[in-house]
Design a protein around this motif. Structure first.
Motif, PDB file in Angstrom:
ATOM      1  N   SER A  81       0.819  -1.217   0.000  1.00  0.00           N
ATOM      2  CA  SER A  81       0.000   0.000   0.000  1.00  0.00           C
ATOM      3  C   SER A  81       0.850   1.263   0.000  1.00  0.00           C
ATOM      4  O   SER A  81       0.492   2.261  -0.637  1.00  0.00           O
ATOM      5  N   ASN A  82       1.965   1.257   0.708  1.00  0.00           N
ATOM      6  CA  ASN A  82       2.835   2.429   0.722  1.00  0.00           C
ATOM      7  C   ASN A  82       3.432   2.677  -0.661  1.00  0.00           C
ATOM      8  O   ASN A  82       3.529   3.827  -1.103  1.00  0.00           O
ATOM      9  N   PRO A 104      -3.838  -3.020  -3.473  1.00  0.00           N
ATOM     10  CA  PRO A 104      -3.449  -4.213  -2.736  1.00  0.00           C
ATOM     11  C   PRO A 104      -4.391  -4.584  -1.597  1.00  0.00           C
ATOM     12  O   PRO A 104      -4.521  -5.747  -1.250  1.00  0.00           O
ATOM     13  N   GLU A 105      -5.046  -3.599  -1.003  1.00  0.00           N
ATOM     14  CA  GLU A 105      -5.977  -3.898   0.090  1.00  0.00           C
ATOM     15  C   GLU A 105      -7.064  -2.830   0.129  1.00  0.00           C
ATOM     16  O   GLU A 105      -6.793  -1.646   0.092  1.00  0.00           O
ATOM     17  N   GLN A 106      -8.295  -3.298   0.204  1.00  0.00           N
ATOM     18  CA  GLN A 106      -9.424  -2.381   0.113  1.00  0.00           C
ATOM     19  C   GLN A 106      -9.497  -1.407   1.278  1.00  0.00           C
ATOM     20  O   GLN A 106      -9.961  -0.282   1.112  1.00  0.00           O
ATOM     21  N   LYS A 107      -8.995  -1.776   2.444  1.00  0.00           N
ATOM     22  CA  LYS A 107      -9.086  -0.861   3.587  1.00  0.00           C
ATOM     23  C   LYS A 107      -8.268   0.413   3.382  1.00  0.00           C
ATOM     24  O   LYS A 107      -8.518   1.418   4.023  1.00  0.00           O
ATOM     25  N   TRP A 110      -9.785   4.391   0.637  1.00  0.00           N
ATOM     26  CA  TRP A 110     -10.162   5.802   0.785  1.00  0.00           C
ATOM     27  C   TRP A 110      -8.957   6.731   0.744  1.00  0.00           C
ATOM     28  O   TRP A 110      -9.044   7.846   0.245  1.00  0.00           O
ATOM     29  N   ILE A 111      -7.813   6.287   1.254  1.00  0.00           N
ATOM     30  CA  ILE A 111      -6.600   7.115   1.199  1.00  0.00           C
ATOM     31  C   ILE A 111      -6.138   7.254  -0.251  1.00  0.00           C
ATOM     32  O   ILE A 111      -5.801   8.346  -0.712  1.00  0.00           O
ATOM     33  N   ILE A 112      -6.157   6.150  -0.952  1.00  0.00           N
ATOM     34  CA  ILE A 112      -5.752   6.139  -2.364  1.00  0.00           C
ATOM     35  C   ILE A 112      -6.711   6.998  -3.187  1.00  0.00           C
ATOM     36  O   ILE A 112      -6.292   7.819  -4.003  1.00  0.00           O
ATOM     37  N   VAL A 113      -8.014   6.819  -2.944  1.00  0.00           N
ATOM     38  CA  VAL A 113      -9.029   7.594  -3.657  1.00  0.00           C
ATOM     39  C   VAL A 113      -8.831   9.086  -3.424  1.00  0.00           C
ATOM     40  O   VAL A 113      -8.876   9.882  -4.366  1.00  0.00           O
ATOM     41  N   ASN A 114      -8.617   9.483  -2.182  1.00  0.00           N
ATOM     42  CA  ASN A 114      -8.411  10.910  -1.883  1.00  0.00           C
ATOM     43  C   ASN A 114      -7.232  11.474  -2.660  1.00  0.00           C
ATOM     44  O   ASN A 114      -7.321  12.566  -3.233  1.00  0.00           O
ATOM     45  N   ARG A 115      -6.153  10.743  -2.700  1.00  0.00           N
ATOM     46  CA  ARG A 115      -4.958  11.229  -3.399  1.00  0.00           C
ATOM     47  C   ARG A 115      -5.234  11.357  -4.898  1.00  0.00           C
ATOM     48  O   ARG A 115      -4.856  12.338  -5.523  1.00  0.00           O
ATOM     49  N   ILE A 116      -5.902  10.369  -5.464  1.00  0.00           N
ATOM     50  CA  ILE A 116      -6.209  10.397  -6.905  1.00  0.00           C
ATOM     51  C   ILE A 116      -7.188  11.524  -7.222  1.00  0.00           C
ATOM     52  O   ILE A 116      -6.999  12.278  -8.178  1.00  0.00           O
ATOM     53  N   PHE A 117      -8.249  11.654  -6.421  1.00  0.00           N
ATOM     54  CA  PHE A 117      -9.259  12.683  -6.674  1.00  0.00           C
ATOM     55  C   PHE A 117      -8.698  14.081  -6.476  1.00  0.00           C
ATOM     56  O   PHE A 117      -9.063  14.999  -7.209  1.00  0.00           O
TER      57      PHE A 117
END
Length: 182
Positions: A81-82, A104-107, A110-117
Motif C-alpha cells: 500500500s505504501n 493491494p488492500e481495500q481498507k 479511501w486514502i488512495i481515492v483521496n490522493r487520486i481525486f
C-alpha cells in the motif's frame, strides 16, 4: 453442450481486457478536447506484475494503448500500500490523464481515492472496488462479484459431488481433480 474451460477463460480474459481499455479511455478528461492521441498518457497499476492474470491484463492494456497511439505507464505495487501511494505520486508528476488501478488492500482504498481525486485524475478500479470511509463505491469498477462467484463455485462443486454420489459413499475421498474427471 460442453464448452472447454480454456476457451471460457480465454473469452473472459479478452472481454476483461477490452472493457478495461475502453472504460479507461472513455473516462479520460480532455480526450475529446482535440488533443492528439499521442498527448494522452494512461496508467495501469497492478498488484503483482508477476501474476499470470495481471500479465494478461498488462499485455492487453499495452496492446490497446499502442493501437490507439496513446502513451502508457505500467506500475507494479507488489501488494504494498505504501508503494501504491508513492506510485500515485509518480503518476501525478508524470501528468497521466487516467488510471486503472488494482489496489493491494481495500481498507486503504479511501486514502488512495483521496490522493487520486485531489489530483483530478479519472480512475477505474480493478479487482477491489474503490470505497470511501463509509464503504460507498466512489469510482467505476471493472471486476467480478466475488460473492456471486463463490456461490456459483459452491453450487458447481456440490453438483459434481452429487453426480458422483460422493456424499453417500463414505469409502470415497476426493480432491479437486476428481471433481473435474468424468
Amino acid at each position: 453442450m460442453s464448452i472447454e474451460t480454456g476457451k471460457i477463460k480465454t473469452y473472459c480474459r479478452l472481454i476483461l481486457i477490452a472493457v478495461i481499455a475502453f472504460s479507461t479511455l472513455s473516462c479520460i478528461r480532455n480526450a475529446d478536447s482535440g488533443h492528439p492521441a499521442s498527448d494522452i498518457r494512461l496508467a495501469l497499476m497492478v498488484k503483482r506484475a508477476d501474476n499470470n492474470w495481471y500479465q494478461l491484463l498488462i499485455k492487453g492494456f499495452e496492446t490497446r494503448c499502442r493501437e490507439l497511439g496513446v502513451q502508457y505507464l505500467i506500475l507494479d505495487n507488489r501488494m504494498d500500500s505504501n508503494l501504491t501511494l508513492s506510485d500515485i505520486d509518480t503518476l501525478i508528476s508524470r501528468k497521466v490523464n487516467g488510471v486503472a488501478i488494482a489496489i493491494p488492500e481495500q481498507k486503504m482504498s479511501w486514502i488512495i481515492v483521496n490522493r487520486i481525486f485531489e489530483a483530478g485524475l479519472p480512475v477505474v478500479s480493478l479487482n477491489y472496488k474503490l470505497i470511501d470511509k463509509q464503504d460507498r463505491q466512489v469510482a467505476p469498477h471493472i471486476g467480478i462479484d466475488y460473492i456471486k462467484a463463490g456461490i456459483t463455485a459452491g453450487h458447481w462443486i456440490a453438483e459434481r459431488i452429487r453426480e458422483k454420489n460422493i456424499l453417500t459413499d463414505p469409502s470415497i475421498s476426493f480432491g479437486i481433480a476428481d471433481l473435474y474427471s468424468k
